[in-house]
Design an enzyme around this catalytic site. Structure first.
Site, PDB file in Angstrom:
ATOM      1  N   GLY A 239      -3.892   9.186  -3.976  1.00 48.89           N
ATOM      2  CA  GLY A 239      -5.134   9.842  -4.339  1.00 48.89           C
ATOM      3  C   GLY A 239      -4.923  11.008  -5.282  1.00 48.89           C
ATOM      4  O   GLY A 239      -5.762  11.273  -6.161  1.00 48.89           O
ATOM      5  N   ASP A 240      -3.815  11.724  -5.130  1.00 44.52           N
ATOM      6  CA  ASP A 240      -3.499  12.832  -6.032  1.00 44.52           C
ATOM      7  C   ASP A 240      -3.164  12.316  -7.428  1.00 44.52           C
ATOM      8  O   ASP A 240      -3.574  12.905  -8.438  1.00 44.52           O
ATOM      9  CB  ASP A 240      -2.323  13.640  -5.480  1.00 44.52           C
ATOM     10  CG  ASP A 240      -2.638  14.257  -4.130  1.00 44.52           C
ATOM     11  OD1 ASP A 240      -3.793  14.662  -3.914  1.00 44.52           O
ATOM     12  OD2 ASP A 240      -1.724  14.329  -3.280  1.00 44.52           O
ATOM     13  N   ALA A 241      -2.412  11.225  -7.498  1.00 37.26           N
ATOM     14  CA  ALA A 241      -2.103  10.623  -8.799  1.00 37.26           C
ATOM     15  C   ALA A 241      -3.379  10.111  -9.462  1.00 37.26           C
ATOM     16  O   ALA A 241      -3.550  10.222 -10.683  1.00 37.26           O
ATOM     17  CB  ALA A 241      -1.103   9.480  -8.618  1.00 37.26           C
TER      18      ALA A 241
END
Length: 293
Positions: A239-241
């Protein structure tokens, strides 16, 4: 070069691969163990640096060995640590990630000192010097002050509050955000009573559906992308990527449909690798998308 400031948690992660996530009074077998930097703010900053964005970070670590390792890894990734506070005599937050054979993740954690940055510690000029501010899980009062400084200077703001959204009031930061990232569970929280007064019709809301892709709602319309079919290895950090890919594309002038596709590619590639700090480079994303069509 585009410049983004990411603010929030900086952790050290210990990833344990298990045959299955343990049930209450159950037991699982560990097949492997690895360690790397983690924390949503740090993950996004490192992913942005890999996408050739000038990335800086606001957060905090202890002066212990884990904090030193986290700082070295971020520096090696090309992230500016001028805004990272090192707290003397404190322990860096450590998260233990249990990853099963399907790539699903459960988290055990010691928060350590990853929320030592308070509103009084924020340097307004650091916020005003960038093109975009990305807020992740952190103290709501600190997020609000950061968003305020960005808003008064015309710096765009995105917010991805994560799983703590249900237990903390991010209303002030939400009100100042141009882009809001949330998964299906977090969207349900945003629509619940505590955020019922928030108006999201005038901003970009990106809803992450995991392996089923994502949808974006804008004042001009809504768009969906089905995602990419990969064999998941570890969904931690995906999700961060995804957020990094979306931010990098929109800041570079890409439309939201292109940003959604690019973000899904970043998330899929990360999920197909081990560790939360495994986001792809710009070259890898470009090559991956060329092979898909």
């Amino acid at each position: 070069m585009l410049s983004v400031l990411s603010a929030g948690h900086v952790n050290w992660d210990v990833t344990l691969r298990v045959d299955r996530l343990p049930a209450p009074d159950g037991e699982s077998s560990i097949s492997s163990q690895c360690q790397s930097g983690g924390g949503s703010a740090a993950n996004v900053a490192a992913a942005l640096a890999g996408l050739e964005v000038d990335a800086s970070l606001i957060g905090s670590v202890g002066d212990d060995d884990n904090g030193l390792l986290a700082r070295r890894e971020l520096e090696a990734a090309g992230v500016s640590l001028d805004g990272l506070r090192v707290v003397e005599g404190a322990e860096t937050a450590v998260k233990y990630l249990l990853v099963d054979d399907s790539g699903e993740v459960a988290v055990l954690g010691n928060d350590g000192v990853n929320e030592a940055v308070g509103p009084e510690d924020v340097d307004p000029e650091r916020v005003r010097s960038v093109e975009h501010l990305h807020l992740t899980s952190q103290r709501p009062d600190t997020a609000a002050v950061l968003a305020h400084y960005a808003q008064e200077t015309g710096v765009t703001v995105s917010l991805d509050p994560g799983r703590r959204l249900a237990s903390r009031d991010y209303s002030d930061a939400l009100a100042a955000s141009d882009v809001v990232f949330a998964n299906d569970r977090e969207v349900a929280t945003l629509l619940a009573d505590e955020y019922a007064g928030s108006d999201f019709s005038d901003r970009v809301v990106v809803i992450k559906h995991g392996s089923d892709g994502a949808r974006v709602h804008t004042p001009a319309g809504s768009y969906a992308h089905p995602g990419f079919d990969v064999d998941p290895v570890d969904t931690a950090g995906a999700g961060d990527a995804f957020a990094a890919g979306f931010i990098a594309t929109t800041l570079a002038g890409g439309d939201v449909e292109r940003a959604l596709e690019y973000a899904n590619a970043c998330g899929a590639l990360t999920a197909s690798r081990e560790g939360a700090r495994s986001a792809p480079t710009a070259e890898e994303v470009g090559q991956y998308l060329r092979t898909r069509y």
